[in-house]
Design a protein around this motif. Structure first.
Motif, PDB file in Angstrom:
ATOM      1  N   ASN A 284       0.741  -0.783  -0.120  1.00 20.41           N
ATOM      2  CA  ASN A 284      -0.224  -0.172  -0.111  1.00 20.41           C
ATOM      3  C   ASN A 284       0.908   1.316  -0.015  1.00 20.41           C
ATOM      4  O   ASN A 284       1.616   0.786  -0.032  1.00 20.41           O
TER       5      ASN A 284
ATOM      6  N   ARG B  93      -3.555   2.645  -3.062  1.00 19.55           N
ATOM      7  CA  ARG B  93      -3.454   3.852  -3.211  1.00 19.55           C
ATOM      8  C   ARG B  93      -5.280   4.124  -1.954  1.00 19.55           C
ATOM      9  O   ARG B  93      -5.922   4.833  -2.627  1.00 19.55           O
TER      10      ARG B  93
ATOM     11  N   GLY C 296      -7.558   4.003  -5.696  1.00 18.80           N
ATOM     12  CA  GLY C 296      -6.553   3.255  -7.003  1.00 18.80           C
ATOM     13  C   GLY C 296      -5.301   2.743  -6.762  1.00 18.80           C
ATOM     14  O   GLY C 296      -5.008   2.440  -5.904  1.00 18.80           O
TER      15      GLY C 296
ATOM     16  N   ALA D 132     -10.392   3.224  -8.028  1.00 17.75           N
ATOM     17  CA  ALA D 132     -10.761   2.823  -7.420  1.00 17.75           C
ATOM     18  C   ALA D 132     -12.373   2.838  -7.495  1.00 17.75           C
ATOM     19  O   ALA D 132     -12.648   4.300  -8.276  1.00 17.75           O
TER      20      ALA D 132
ATOM     21  N   THR E 261     -17.778   3.538  -4.922  1.00 15.96           N
ATOM     22  CA  THR E 261     -18.727   2.203  -3.946  1.00 15.96           C
ATOM     23  C   THR E 261     -19.023   3.471  -3.009  1.00 15.96           C
ATOM     24  O   THR E 261     -18.973   3.859  -1.831  1.00 15.96           O
TER      25      THR E 261
ATOM     26  N   THR F 209     -13.912  -0.527   5.804  1.00  9.65           N
ATOM     27  CA  THR F 209     -12.264  -0.735   4.739  1.00  9.65           C
ATOM     28  C   THR F 209     -11.120  -1.974   4.900  1.00  9.65           C
ATOM     29  O   THR F 209      -9.945  -2.275   4.155  1.00  9.65           O
TER      30      THR F 209
ATOM     31  N   ALA G 251     -11.866  -5.688  -4.985  1.00  9.77           N
ATOM     32  CA  ALA G 251     -12.091  -4.650  -3.241  1.00  9.77           C
ATOM     33  C   ALA G 251     -12.627  -3.882  -3.183  1.00  9.77           C
ATOM     34  O   ALA G 251     -13.002  -3.134  -1.518  1.00  9.77           O
ATOM     35  N   ALA G 252     -12.975  -2.986  -4.496  1.00  6.91           N
ATOM     36  CA  ALA G 252     -14.572  -1.993  -4.534  1.00  6.91           C
ATOM     37  C   ALA G 252     -15.719  -2.531  -3.496  1.00  6.91           C
ATOM     38  O   ALA G 252     -16.350  -2.274  -2.424  1.00  6.91           O
TER      39      ALA G 252
HETATM   40  N1  LIG Z   1     -12.929   3.662  -1.008  1.00  2.00           N
HETATM   41  C1  LIG Z   1     -12.592   3.136  -1.582  1.00  2.00           C
HETATM   42  N2  LIG Z   1     -12.954   3.091  -2.692  1.00  2.00           N
HETATM   43  C2  LIG Z   1     -13.599   1.841  -3.929  1.00  2.00           C
HETATM   44  N3  LIG Z   1     -12.364   0.917  -3.630  1.00  2.00           N
HETATM   45  C3  LIG Z   1     -11.112   1.177  -2.222  1.00  2.00           C
HETATM   46  C4  LIG Z   1     -11.345   2.536  -1.519  1.00  2.00           C
HETATM   47  N4  LIG Z   1     -10.599   1.986  -0.238  1.00  2.00           N
HETATM   48  C5  LIG Z   1      -9.883   1.001  -1.354  1.00  2.00           C
HETATM   49  N5  LIG Z   1     -10.497   0.559  -2.441  1.00  2.00           N
HETATM   50  C6  LIG Z   1      -9.983  -0.673  -3.412  1.00  2.00           C
HETATM   51  O1  LIG Z   1      -9.005  -1.167  -2.278  1.00  2.00           O
HETATM   52  C7  LIG Z   1      -7.170  -1.763  -2.459  1.00  2.00           C
HETATM   53  C8  LIG Z   1      -6.525  -1.944  -1.424  1.00  2.00           C
HETATM   54  O2  LIG Z   1      -6.578  -0.307  -0.443  1.00  2.00           O
HETATM   55  P1  LIG Z   1      -5.732   0.180  -0.077  1.00  2.00           P
HETATM   56  O3  LIG Z   1      -4.902   1.065  -0.481  1.00  2.00           O
HETATM   57  O4  LIG Z   1      -6.414   0.853   1.143  1.00  2.00           O
HETATM   58  O5  LIG Z   1      -4.935  -1.387   1.234  1.00  2.00           O
HETATM   59  P2  LIG Z   1      -4.825  -1.267   2.495  1.00  2.00           P
HETATM   60  O6  LIG Z   1      -4.151  -0.119   3.378  1.00  2.00           O
HETATM   61  O7  LIG Z   1      -3.416  -2.474   2.273  1.00  2.00           O
HETATM   62  O8  LIG Z   1      -5.992  -1.391   3.367  1.00  2.00           O
HETATM   63  P3  LIG Z   1      -6.166  -2.432   4.637  1.00  2.00           P
HETATM   64  O9  LIG Z   1      -4.942  -2.387   5.593  1.00  2.00           O
HETATM   65  O10 LIG Z   1      -7.477  -1.802   5.190  1.00  2.00           O
HETATM   66  O11 LIG Z   1      -6.290  -4.062   3.810  1.00  2.00           O
HETATM   67  C9  LIG Z   1      -7.032   0.172  -3.773  1.00  2.00           C
HETATM   68  O12 LIG Z   1      -6.372  -0.276  -3.865  1.00  2.00           O
HETATM   69  C10 LIG Z   1      -9.026  -0.238  -4.075  1.00  2.00           C
HETATM   70  O13 LIG Z   1      -8.849  -0.390  -4.962  1.00  2.00           O
END
Ligand SMILES: Nc1ncnc2c1ncn2[C@@H]1O[C@H](COP(=O)(O)OP(=O)(O)OP(=O)(O)O)[C@@H](O)[C@H]1O
Length: 291
Positions: A179, A206, A210, A225, A228, A233, A265-266
């Protein structure tokens, strides 16, 4: 093609509280639930529901029947999950009314597994199989090295971020998934730009902004992203990575796999829970088709 997921298996205990406890305070919970957790198990469930044939490599303790049953119910092959002395990995997650949380993780069996049976199990891999791994166990570098030596595609989720583990595993990685916070931590710890890392591709997620795919010699891929309604999350990253691996195991090219993972993920963030919220292949494909 099979996704071999090497990683942690936890039993997550969630407690709803009016506020998080102060030192010495005893609180009655207003709600309680138990869910299968651990980044490894989350990614196995995500990949299996997304349509992959999944084998989990990992360990549980004497109290691990519930976690094992939960993985089996998802269609994950558990033939190579070891039973070790002591407790299964578990987490105590306290949630207050404002969405704030305090978490305790006890690695338990995840750090007590033996390497030999895992290496022996890997003698059965097909060349085209994928190894998916993260950072909540011991032996990541040994397993990744064995996988690469057997011609497997290695997808490594560098989370939770630990620079020593990342440095040890990176030489045996094809696709590195992080991430934005982990990417910044890696950038700060390294003397070289990402383009010079010994991996074929770097994926950076991110959140609501996205995700991107960077591979030497090919144009970058960016997937926004999908719109949604966000409910929870937690586990979005595990969902994305599990779905990405599943999509590759079904023969997708990087741009298709990135779109599939973003759609998965969405859907996952629109539902409560972590592994329980992972979407199934048909609903992911429906969303991909309508966007
Ligand atoms: N608000 C959102 N709306 C749509 N898709 C999202 C959203 N938040 C996260 N995603 C999807 O999930 C993917 C992974 O999210 P993120 O980058 O927050 O991962 P992370 O920090 O490892 O998550 P976590 O630690 O919460 O499990 C993003 O690249 C996106 O595709």
């Amino acid at each position: 093609m099979t996704v071999w997921c090497f990683g942690s298996i936890n039993i997550d205990h969630f407690y709803n509280l009016g506020h998080l406890p102060a030192p010495g305070e005893t609180l009655a919970a207003s709600g309680y639930r138990v869910e299968l957790g651990g980044k490894g198990a989350n990614q196995s469930v995500a990949a299996a529901r997304a349509g992959a044939s999944v084998r989990h490599l990992g360990a549980i303790g004497a109290d691990g029947d519930r976690a094992l049953a939960a993985l089996l119910a998802e269609g994950v092959n558990c033939d190579y999950i070891q039973r070790v002395d002591g407790a299964t990995g578990h987490a105590v997650i306290m949630l207050d009314q404002n969405g704030e949380n305090s978490i305790i993780i006890e690695a338990g069996a995840n750090r007590k597994m033996a390497l030999e049976p895992i290496l022996a199990a890997m003698e059965q891999v097909d060349l085209a199989d994928i190894l998916l791994l993260q950072n909540e166990t011991a032996f990541q570098a040994e397993i990744a090295e064995a996988a690469m030596g057997r011609g497997m595609e290695v997808i490594y989720s560098a989370a939770p971020f630990e620079i020593a583990a990342v440095r040890a595993v990176l030489p045996y990685v094809n696709t590195l998934v992080m991430n934005a916070v982990e990417a910044a931590q890696l950038r700060a710890a390294l003397d070289v730009p990402f383009e010079d890392l010994p991996v074929e591709a770097v994926v950076i997620t991110r959140g609501a902004e996205g995700a991107s795919w960077h591979a030497r010699g090919t144009p970058d891929i960016f997937v926004p992203a999908l719109p949604t309604t966000v409910v929870d999350t937690t586990g979005a990253g595990d969902c994305f990575t599990g779905a990405l691996a599943a999509s590759f195991s079904m023969g997708a090219a990087p741009d298709e796999a990135m779109q599939f993972a973003a759609a998965a993920a969405a859907i996952q963030v629109s539902r409560p829970g972590t592994s329980a919220a992972m979407p199934r292949r048909a609903e992911i494909e429906r969303l991909v088709l309508t966007t």
